[in-house]
Design a protein around this motif. Structure first.
Motif, PDB file in Angstrom:
ATOM      1  N   GLY A 157      -8.203  72.272 -36.680  1.00 28.47           N
ATOM      2  CA  GLY A 157      -8.710  70.930 -36.439  1.00 28.47           C
ATOM      3  C   GLY A 157      -7.680  70.081 -35.696  1.00 28.47           C
ATOM      4  O   GLY A 157      -6.497  70.422 -35.651  1.00 28.47           O
ATOM      5  N   PRO A 158      -8.124  68.964 -35.119  1.00 27.96           N
ATOM      6  CA  PRO A 158      -7.208  68.077 -34.378  1.00 27.96           C
ATOM      7  C   PRO A 158      -6.364  67.225 -35.323  1.00 27.96           C
ATOM      8  O   PRO A 158      -6.433  65.989 -35.304  1.00 27.96           O
ATOM      9  CB  PRO A 158      -8.161  67.237 -33.525  1.00 27.96           C
ATOM     10  CG  PRO A 158      -9.403  67.143 -34.352  1.00 27.96           C
ATOM     11  CD  PRO A 158      -9.515  68.462 -35.084  1.00 27.96           C
ATOM     12  N   ILE A 159      -5.592  67.900 -36.158  1.00 30.21           N
ATOM     13  CA  ILE A 159      -4.855  67.188 -37.221  1.00 30.21           C
ATOM     14  C   ILE A 159      -3.860  66.190 -36.632  1.00 30.21           C
ATOM     15  O   ILE A 159      -3.753  65.049 -37.102  1.00 30.21           O
ATOM     16  CB  ILE A 159      -4.126  68.194 -38.133  1.00 30.21           C
ATOM     17  CG1 ILE A 159      -5.114  69.233 -38.688  1.00 30.21           C
ATOM     18  CG2 ILE A 159      -3.414  67.448 -39.256  1.00 30.21           C
ATOM     19  CD1 ILE A 159      -6.235  68.656 -39.503  1.00 30.21           C
ATOM     20  N   ALA A 160      -3.134  66.609 -35.593  1.00 32.70           N
ATOM     21  CA  ALA A 160      -2.118  65.727 -35.002  1.00 32.70           C
ATOM     22  C   ALA A 160      -2.764  64.476 -34.421  1.00 32.70           C
ATOM     23  O   ALA A 160      -2.274  63.351 -34.619  1.00 32.70           O
ATOM     24  CB  ALA A 160      -1.333  66.478 -33.928  1.00 32.70           C
ATOM     25  N   THR A 161      -3.878  64.647 -33.710  1.00 32.19           N
ATOM     26  CA  THR A 161      -4.573  63.498 -33.109  1.00 32.19           C
ATOM     27  C   THR A 161      -5.106  62.567 -34.187  1.00 32.19           C
ATOM     28  O   THR A 161      -4.952  61.333 -34.098  1.00 32.19           O
ATOM     29  CB  THR A 161      -5.727  63.987 -32.217  1.00 32.19           C
ATOM     30  OG1 THR A 161      -5.207  64.851 -31.213  1.00 32.19           O
ATOM     31  CG2 THR A 161      -6.438  62.821 -31.562  1.00 32.19           C
ATOM     32  N   GLN A 165      -3.908  58.632 -35.135  1.00 24.77           N
ATOM     33  CA  GLN A 165      -4.884  57.548 -35.107  1.00 24.77           C
ATOM     34  C   GLN A 165      -5.017  56.855 -36.454  1.00 24.77           C
ATOM     35  O   GLN A 165      -5.195  55.637 -36.523  1.00 24.77           O
ATOM     36  CB  GLN A 165      -6.259  58.097 -34.684  1.00 24.77           C
ATOM     37  CG  GLN A 165      -6.318  58.597 -33.243  1.00 24.77           C
ATOM     38  CD  GLN A 165      -7.628  59.283 -32.913  1.00 24.77           C
ATOM     39  OE1 GLN A 165      -8.435  59.576 -33.815  1.00 24.77           O
ATOM     40  NE2 GLN A 165      -7.860  59.566 -31.645  1.00 24.77           N
ATOM     41  N   GLN A 166      -4.901  57.638 -37.550  1.00 24.09           N
ATOM     42  CA  GLN A 166      -5.195  57.099 -38.869  1.00 24.09           C
ATOM     43  C   GLN A 166      -3.987  57.013 -39.796  1.00 24.09           C
ATOM     44  O   GLN A 166      -4.090  56.444 -40.884  1.00 24.09           O
ATOM     45  CB  GLN A 166      -6.266  57.980 -39.550  1.00 24.09           C
ATOM     46  CG  GLN A 166      -7.523  58.186 -38.705  1.00 24.09           C
ATOM     47  CD  GLN A 166      -8.436  59.242 -39.293  1.00 24.09           C
ATOM     48  OE1 GLN A 166      -8.223  59.732 -40.407  1.00 24.09           O
ATOM     49  NE2 GLN A 166      -9.482  59.621 -38.550  1.00 24.09           N
ATOM     50  N   SER A 167      -2.851  57.630 -39.386  1.00 22.81           N
ATOM     51  CA  SER A 167      -1.618  57.670 -40.188  1.00 22.81           C
ATOM     52  C   SER A 167      -1.734  58.567 -41.418  1.00 22.81           C
ATOM     53  O   SER A 167      -0.769  58.743 -42.152  1.00 22.81           O
ATOM     54  CB  SER A 167      -1.190  56.274 -40.640  1.00 22.81           C
ATOM     55  OG  SER A 167      -0.906  55.480 -39.504  1.00 22.81           O
ATOM     56  N   THR A 168      -2.908  59.073 -41.667  1.00 21.87           N
ATOM     57  CA  THR A 168      -3.098  60.035 -42.757  1.00 21.87           C
ATOM     58  C   THR A 168      -4.390  60.808 -42.506  1.00 21.87           C
ATOM     59  O   THR A 168      -5.314  60.293 -41.883  1.00 21.87           O
ATOM     60  CB  THR A 168      -3.170  59.341 -44.134  1.00 21.87           C
ATOM     61  OG1 THR A 168      -3.253  60.344 -45.151  1.00 21.87           O
ATOM     62  CG2 THR A 168      -4.359  58.418 -44.221  1.00 21.87           C
ATOM     63  N   ARG A 179      -3.625  65.440 -48.691  1.00 19.81           N
ATOM     64  CA  ARG A 179      -3.434  64.464 -47.623  1.00 19.81           C
ATOM     65  C   ARG A 179      -2.272  64.900 -46.730  1.00 19.81           C
ATOM     66  O   ARG A 179      -1.203  65.271 -47.236  1.00 19.81           O
ATOM     67  CB  ARG A 179      -3.135  63.074 -48.192  1.00 19.81           C
ATOM     68  CG  ARG A 179      -4.338  62.402 -48.815  1.00 19.81           C
ATOM     69  CD  ARG A 179      -4.060  60.955 -49.176  1.00 19.81           C
ATOM     70  NE  ARG A 179      -2.938  60.833 -50.102  1.00 19.81           N
ATOM     71  CZ  ARG A 179      -1.784  60.228 -49.816  1.00 19.81           C
ATOM     72  NH1 ARG A 179      -1.569  59.726 -48.617  1.00 19.81           N
ATOM     73  NH2 ARG A 179      -0.837  60.157 -50.736  1.00 19.81           N
ATOM     74  N   VAL A 180      -2.487  64.850 -45.438  1.00 21.02           N
ATOM     75  CA  VAL A 180      -1.420  65.117 -44.473  1.00 21.02           C
ATOM     76  C   VAL A 180      -0.658  63.818 -44.274  1.00 21.02           C
ATOM     77  O   VAL A 180      -1.217  62.802 -43.822  1.00 21.02           O
ATOM     78  CB  VAL A 180      -1.988  65.623 -43.130  1.00 21.02           C
ATOM     79  CG1 VAL A 180      -0.860  65.818 -42.112  1.00 21.02           C
ATOM     80  CG2 VAL A 180      -2.764  66.913 -43.323  1.00 21.02           C
TER      81      VAL A 180
END
Length: 388
Positions: A157-161, A165-168, A179-180
């Motif tokens: 998934g686009p985890i980095a993007t 965008q969301q900080s988490t 939670r990342v």
């Protein structure tokens, strides 16, 4: 001397360009062999670089693993007690356990499951050298928080993007909501398509069947000025034989040897280089042999007017060297593009190095010279008497 060398080079060049179609076929054939060699060597190097990346990223002077250790991607358990026994030896500053296991990561968008390598570490210690990990160690003290490797394959998934965008980012790992809270860069490998780092407490929560006393890797920090090799020998001699004590360099060397000698993929890449080299020899041999056969009357004429076999052999060698250079240049350029495409598609560390480019050029020259040596008998068959 220079004039004579120039004359032989000019003669060799004229022999090559006289048959432009044959020259083009020769260049394409050598370039093809070069591309094959570069591809095989590139994938082999990416295999070794990616598989030893975790070892290079560890912040430790010595590493403790099971005596049955073969690869970090199939690491065996050993008792945590061994690690703390090492803490009692002179020269050892601190120790830290590292848990490892494969988890099931759920893509937050597609909801598909993908296997991911999970590292569990005590957030109070610096187990990794990655600055991003050490900056977010306090975040890992919260249960069910992880750091995600943004160099993992896109299937996660686009985890980095999403994180930027969301900080988490919230998703699931082993059917547990996590939670990342940060990103780092390690990279995919042939053993793991992605990586994540979490605390030891979160790791045991994600893997409830994993016994806390069973660890996979032990990290040892030595006191300043301590000799790593000497202390490794002392620990090896005094600790029970169910563990091995390795320097970080030896740790990476064992991993590389495992992929090179034990796994089929390491053998295939090594064999691929040899096969590509043999293919190149066959291609160049056919080209040079056909050229000598077609120009045999001219070679006989040169012998009749006084040119020696040695002179003609030099011409043939220079012809082979010219072919090597002409074939290497397009092969090298195409290989650069191939590396970029492969790196983008696989997320593996594939790039051309100076050492590899020089090695391929040397192999190309050797390939052409071996082919030339195989045609010497045909050249020697040129008889001046055939002119008359």
């Amino acid at each position: 001397m220079l004039r004579k060398c120039f004359r032989t080079t000019l003669l060799a060049w004229r022999q090559l360009v006289k048959e432009k179609t044959r020259l083009a076929i020769a260049v394409v054939g050598i370039a093809f062999a070069n591309i094959l060699i570069c591809a095989q060597m590139g994938f082999e190097a990416s295999l070794f670089d990616s598989s030893t990346a975790p070892q290079r990223g560890l912040d430790a002077d010595l590493v403790v693993v099971s005596s049955h250790f073969k690869s970090v991607y199939s690491v065996k358990n050993f008792s945590r007690e061994r690690l703390y026994q090492a803490l009692g030896f002179a020269g050892v500053e601190s120790v830290s356990p590292l848990y490892m296991g494969y988890g099931k990561w759920r893509n937050p968008q597609t909801r598909r499951i993908q296997s991911i390598l999970v590292f569990g570490t005590d957030p109070r210690t610096t187990a990794f050298k990655f600055p991003e990990v050490n900056q977010n160690r306090s975040q890992l003290q919260k249960l069910n928080t992880v750091l995600f490797d943004q160099a993992s394959i896109p299937e996660f998934g686009p985890i980095a993007t999403l994180f930027q965008q969301q900080s988490t980012v919230e998703t699931e790992l082993n059917d547990v909501s996590i939670r990342v809270v940060g990103l780092f860069i390690l990279g995919a490998s042939f053993g793991a398509y992605g990586n994540t780092i979490t605390s030891d407490s979160t790791f045991l929560h994600l893997f409830p069947d994993h016994h806390p006393n069973q660890i996979q890797i032990g990290l040892i920090q030595l006191k300043p000025g301590a000799d790593a090799q000497q202390i490794a020998k002392i620990l090896t001699d005094d600790l029970p034989d169910d563990v091995m004590i390795l320097t970080k360099e030896d740790f990476a060397r064992v991993e590389k040897a495992y992929w090179a000698k034990t796994t089929p993929i390491g053998f295939i890449f090594g064999l691929g280089v040899i096969v590509s080299f043999i293919v190149g020899i066959a291609i160049v041999y056919q080209i040079i042999y056909a050229d000598v056969a077609d120009h045999l009357p001219q070679y006989s004429m040169l012998k009749a007017i006084g040119y020696s076999d040695r002179y003609l052999i030099v011409v043939l060698i220079q012809e082979a060297l010219l072919l090597a250079v002409l074939g290497y240049i397009p092969g090298f350029i195409v290989s650069l593009g191939l590396y970029q495409l492969a790196a983008a598609a696989t997320m593996l560390p594939m790039f051309m190095t100076i050492e590899r480019s020089v090695t391929v050029f040397v192999l190309t020259v050797a390939m052409c010279l071996i082919s030339t040596a195989s045609t010497m008998r045909k050249l020697n068959s040129a008889d001046p008497a055939d002119v008359f």
